[in-house]
Write a protein that holds these residues in place. Structure first.
Motif, mmCIF file in Angstrom:
data_model
loop_
_atom_site.group_PDB
_atom_site.id
_atom_site.type_symbol
_atom_site.label_atom_id
_atom_site.label_comp_id
_atom_site.label_asym_id
_atom_site.label_seq_id
_atom_site.Cartn_x
_atom_site.Cartn_y
_atom_site.Cartn_z
ATOM 1 N N THR A 1 0.842 -1.206 0.000
ATOM 2 C CA THR A 1 0.000 0.000 0.000
ATOM 3 C C THR A 1 0.872 1.250 0.000
ATOM 4 N N ARG A 2 1.880 1.267 0.864
ATOM 5 C CA ARG A 2 2.802 2.415 0.928
ATOM 6 C C ARG A 2 3.511 2.608 -0.410
ATOM 7 N N ALA A 3 3.976 1.516 -0.996
ATOM 8 C CA ALA A 3 4.691 1.596 -2.275
ATOM 9 C C ALA A 3 3.792 2.144 -3.376
ATOM 10 N N LYS A 4 2.535 1.697 -3.415
ATOM 11 C CA LYS A 4 1.593 2.193 -4.436
ATOM 12 C C LYS A 4 1.354 3.692 -4.270
ATOM 13 N N LEU A 5 1.176 4.128 -3.026
ATOM 14 C CA LEU A 5 0.933 5.552 -2.778
ATOM 15 C C LEU A 5 2.163 6.395 -3.118
ATOM 16 N N ILE A 6 3.336 5.909 -2.766
ATOM 17 C CA ILE A 6 4.565 6.655 -3.070
ATOM 18 C C ILE A 6 4.758 6.740 -4.582
ATOM 19 N N THR A 7 4.534 5.641 -5.294
ATOM 20 C CA THR A 7 4.681 5.644 -6.753
ATOM 21 C C THR A 7 3.713 6.635 -7.396
ATOM 22 N N ALA A 8 2.454 6.603 -6.973
ATOM 23 C CA ALA A 8 1.454 7.518 -7.540
ATOM 24 C C ALA A 8 1.776 8.965 -7.195
ATOM 25 N N THR B 1 4.877 15.564 -12.253
ATOM 26 C CA THR B 1 4.222 16.094 -13.451
ATOM 27 C C THR B 1 3.356 17.320 -13.175
ATOM 28 N N LYS B 2 2.640 17.313 -12.052
ATOM 29 C CA LYS B 2 1.723 18.420 -11.755
ATOM 30 C C LYS B 2 2.269 19.399 -10.724
ATOM 31 N N TYR C 1 3.484 19.638 -6.393
ATOM 32 C CA TYR C 1 2.874 19.284 -5.119
ATOM 33 C C TYR C 1 1.518 19.961 -4.931
ATOM 34 N N ALA C 2 1.458 21.268 -5.151
ATOM 35 C CA ALA C 2 0.222 22.014 -4.893
ATOM 36 C C ALA C 2 -0.931 21.539 -5.766
ATOM 37 N N ALA C 3 -0.652 21.226 -7.017
ATOM 38 C CA ALA C 3 -1.720 20.848 -7.955
ATOM 39 C C ALA C 3 -2.074 19.366 -7.888
ATOM 40 N N ALA C 4 -1.270 18.575 -7.209
ATOM 41 C CA ALA C 4 -1.539 17.134 -7.127
ATOM 42 C C ALA C 4 -2.676 16.897 -6.129
ATOM 43 N N SER C 5 -3.775 16.403 -6.628
ATOM 44 C CA SER C 5 -4.953 16.144 -5.798
ATOM 45 C C SER C 5 -4.799 14.816 -5.070
ATOM 46 N N MET C 6 -5.115 14.828 -3.786
ATOM 47 C CA MET C 6 -5.038 13.584 -3.017
ATOM 48 C C MET C 6 -6.030 12.564 -3.557
ATOM 49 N N ASP C 7 -7.186 13.019 -4.002
ATOM 50 C CA ASP C 7 -8.176 12.092 -4.570
ATOM 51 C C ASP C 7 -7.644 11.446 -5.844
ATOM 52 N N ASP C 8 -7.014 12.259 -6.693
ATOM 53 C CA ASP C 8 -6.475 11.724 -7.948
ATOM 54 C C ASP C 8 -5.353 10.723 -7.699
ATOM 55 N N LEU D 1 19.289 19.107 -13.428
ATOM 56 C CA LEU D 1 18.766 19.167 -14.800
ATOM 57 C C LEU D 1 17.619 18.174 -15.012
ATOM 58 N N GLU D 2 17.474 17.207 -14.104
ATOM 59 C CA GLU D 2 16.442 16.178 -14.255
ATOM 60 C C GLU D 2 15.096 16.721 -13.764
ATOM 61 N N PRO D 3 14.070 16.691 -14.624
ATOM 62 C CA PRO D 3 12.789 17.304 -14.261
ATOM 63 C C PRO D 3 12.195 16.828 -12.935
ATOM 64 N N GLU D 4 12.262 15.539 -12.645
ATOM 65 C CA GLU D 4 11.683 15.035 -11.396
ATOM 66 C C GLU D 4 12.424 15.609 -10.183
ATOM 67 N N ILE D 5 13.739 15.626 -10.246
ATOM 68 C CA ILE D 5 14.539 16.157 -9.141
ATOM 69 C C ILE D 5 14.330 17.660 -9.022
ATOM 70 N N GLN D 6 14.297 18.343 -10.162
ATOM 71 C CA GLN D 6 14.024 19.790 -10.142
ATOM 72 C C GLN D 6 12.744 20.083 -9.389
ATOM 73 N N ARG D 7 11.672 19.439 -9.828
ATOM 74 C CA ARG D 7 10.342 19.759 -9.315
ATOM 75 C C ARG D 7 10.168 19.351 -7.865
ATOM 76 N N ILE D 8 10.508 18.090 -7.550
ATOM 77 C CA ILE D 8 10.214 17.560 -6.221
ATOM 78 C C ILE D 8 11.275 17.960 -5.190
#
Length: 197
Positions: free
Chosen positions: A13-20, A27-28, A30-37, A101-108
């Motif tokens: 369960t933890r792994a699924k939530l972390i992956t999502a 991509t979106k 932190y602020a725009a990421a909906s907990m429901d989504d 330079l990596e988008p994921e690292i930049q954003r998160i």
């Protein structure tokens, strides 16, 4: 096939939530990421998120912890491939700056993480990282590679330069153009610590 244990189910369960969450935060943002989504993406409920992480901020901590662990593993490989401890310190620092330079690292890690969780220098993994770098710096001082300076102060200043270079790149209009400038300036700054030969 044996039934899954409670611990295995919790870990899945933890792994699924972390992956999502990692996907949504990258991509979106932190602020725009909906907990429901993101719970729907994981095929779980908000209750599972609250039970495992407390809230969205707790989930961000878990995502940061995962990415940070991956970054540290990559940096270890770079460090181990260098010919000397000094070159290892420079290579590791450059590799960290380059990760900006990596988008994921930049954003998160560099944009949303500090905005939501505060100064990265105070994040849990930073303590171990700073201690390791300080040990390297002290060794370089002891063997005469670096000037006789305070190892802790030099470590915090080097770490600050690396982190702020990465933050600058992540926020830059053109990160690819900022990267070589940051590395060049960092290497000049760091070489100021070298002992006169």
């Amino acid at each position: 096939m044996a039934a899954k244990t409670r611990a295995q189910m919790v870990e899945e369960t933890r792994a699924k939530l972390i992956t999502a969450a990692r996907k949504a935060f990258a991509t979106k943002g932190y602020a725009a990421a909906s907990m429901d989504d993101l719970t729907a993406e994981a095929g779980l409920t908000r209750g599972a998120l609250y039970h495992n992480f407390g809230d969205k901020k707790g989930l961000l901590w878990a995502v940061i912890d995962q990415i940070d662990g991956e970054m540290l593993a990559r940096l270890r490989v770079v460090q181990e491939g260098a010919a000397t401890p000094w070159l290892a310190l420079l290579a590791e620092s450059t590799a960290y700056i380059e990760m900006a330079l990596e988008p994921e690292i930049q954003r998160i890690m560099l944009l949303d993480g500090p905005a939501v969780l505060g100064d990265p220098a105070n994040w849990p993994n930073q303590t171990a990282c700073l201690q390791r770098i300080e040990k390297t710096v002290q060794g370089l001082i002891d063997d005469g590679t670096l000037k006789k300076v305070d190892a802790k102060a030099a470590t915090w200043l080097l770490n600050g330069a690396v982190l702020n270079s990465a933050l600058w790149i992540a926020a830059a209009q053109n990160p690819e153009e900022a990267f070589p400038r940051a590395v060049d300036a960092f290497q000049h700054l760091a070489s100021g610590l070298l002992a006169d030969t």
